[in-house]
Enzyme design. Sequence first.
Site, mmCIF file in Angstrom:
data_model
loop_
_atom_site.group_PDB
_atom_site.id
_atom_site.type_symbol
_atom_site.label_atom_id
_atom_site.label_comp_id
_atom_site.label_asym_id
_atom_site.label_seq_id
_atom_site.Cartn_x
_atom_site.Cartn_y
_atom_site.Cartn_z
ATOM 1 N N ASP A 111 36.972 -118.171 58.242
ATOM 2 C CA ASP A 111 35.270 -118.355 58.228
ATOM 3 C C ASP A 111 35.183 -119.804 59.186
ATOM 4 O O ASP A 111 35.870 -120.383 59.283
ATOM 5 C CB ASP A 111 34.915 -118.944 56.856
ATOM 6 C CG ASP A 111 35.230 -117.608 55.915
ATOM 7 O OD1 ASP A 111 35.371 -116.364 56.577
ATOM 8 O OD2 ASP A 111 35.278 -117.923 54.728
HETATM 9 N N1 URA Z 1 39.460 -116.602 52.621
HETATM 10 C C1 URA Z 1 38.170 -117.010 52.830
HETATM 11 O O1 URA Z 1 37.423 -117.030 51.799
HETATM 12 N N2 URA Z 1 37.992 -117.587 53.954
HETATM 13 C C2 URA Z 1 38.799 -117.662 55.168
HETATM 14 O O2 URA Z 1 38.375 -118.004 56.193
HETATM 15 C C3 URA Z 1 39.993 -116.970 54.789
HETATM 16 C C4 URA Z 1 40.211 -116.380 53.599
#
Ligand code: URA
Length: 246
Positions: A111
């Site tokens: 993310d």
């Molecule tokens: N889980 C999440 O919530 N975000 C990420 O970027 C990777 C795994």
Amino acid sequence: MRINKYIAACGVASRRKADELVAQGRVAVNGSVVTELGTEVSDGDKVAVDGKIIALQSAELYFMLNKPQGCVTTASDDRDRQTVLDIFSVWYKNTNKTSNVPRVFPVGRLDYNTQGLLILTTDGDLANLLMHPKNHIEKTYIAKVRPHLTSEDIARLEGGVVIDNEKTLPATVKVLKTVGNKQNVQITICQGRNRQVRKMFEAVGKVVEKLERTRVGALELGNLPRGQIRPLTEKEITYLKNANSK
Ligand code: URA
């Protein structure tokens, strides 16, 4: 190409040693052991020595980025935010003193606000295979969460919680540190569902303030500084190629 030449070109053994490997029944082509020294292999054949798939030392490139927060993993962003490929491009140009930047694909997605280990490779086929849902490669994250996890929360996270109408596969959870009402929690999952870790903690009533990926299978982020990139080692590349055949 004759099999002994292929094995040698993969850097596994000399041609003479490769003949011995074949004669000893340690070489398989597309899953079947071959003992005929004159066996020919062609493009697309999967050759394994002692059960491990070997690959030509190709021009494919493999890197690890310590992704910083505040950039997207997609190739381009409609909001014009910085992408991991922008970071790669600057690093590649500086490191190789060239403006010819190879096209790399991120393996999976972190993310915008998640930091840590992200693999980038020119090997699009491998990237796709590694991201396939059937691949249950373990990924470890350190999450800063609030408030504290109870032992029931940990049991639920480990046993599977329902996110987006589907239960998550078993995970392991370990509280590393507690400061005030916050905790640093290590969580290892074997899926790569959208915002999975954040949603899992949300499902047990926690807020994730910070999230970092520290491990993907056998690959460790280690002390690679934030925003930095390094090429993967031969050992790491071999691991990735074989991770897919497990
Ligand atoms: N889980 C999440 O919530 N975000 C990420 O970027 C990777 C795994």
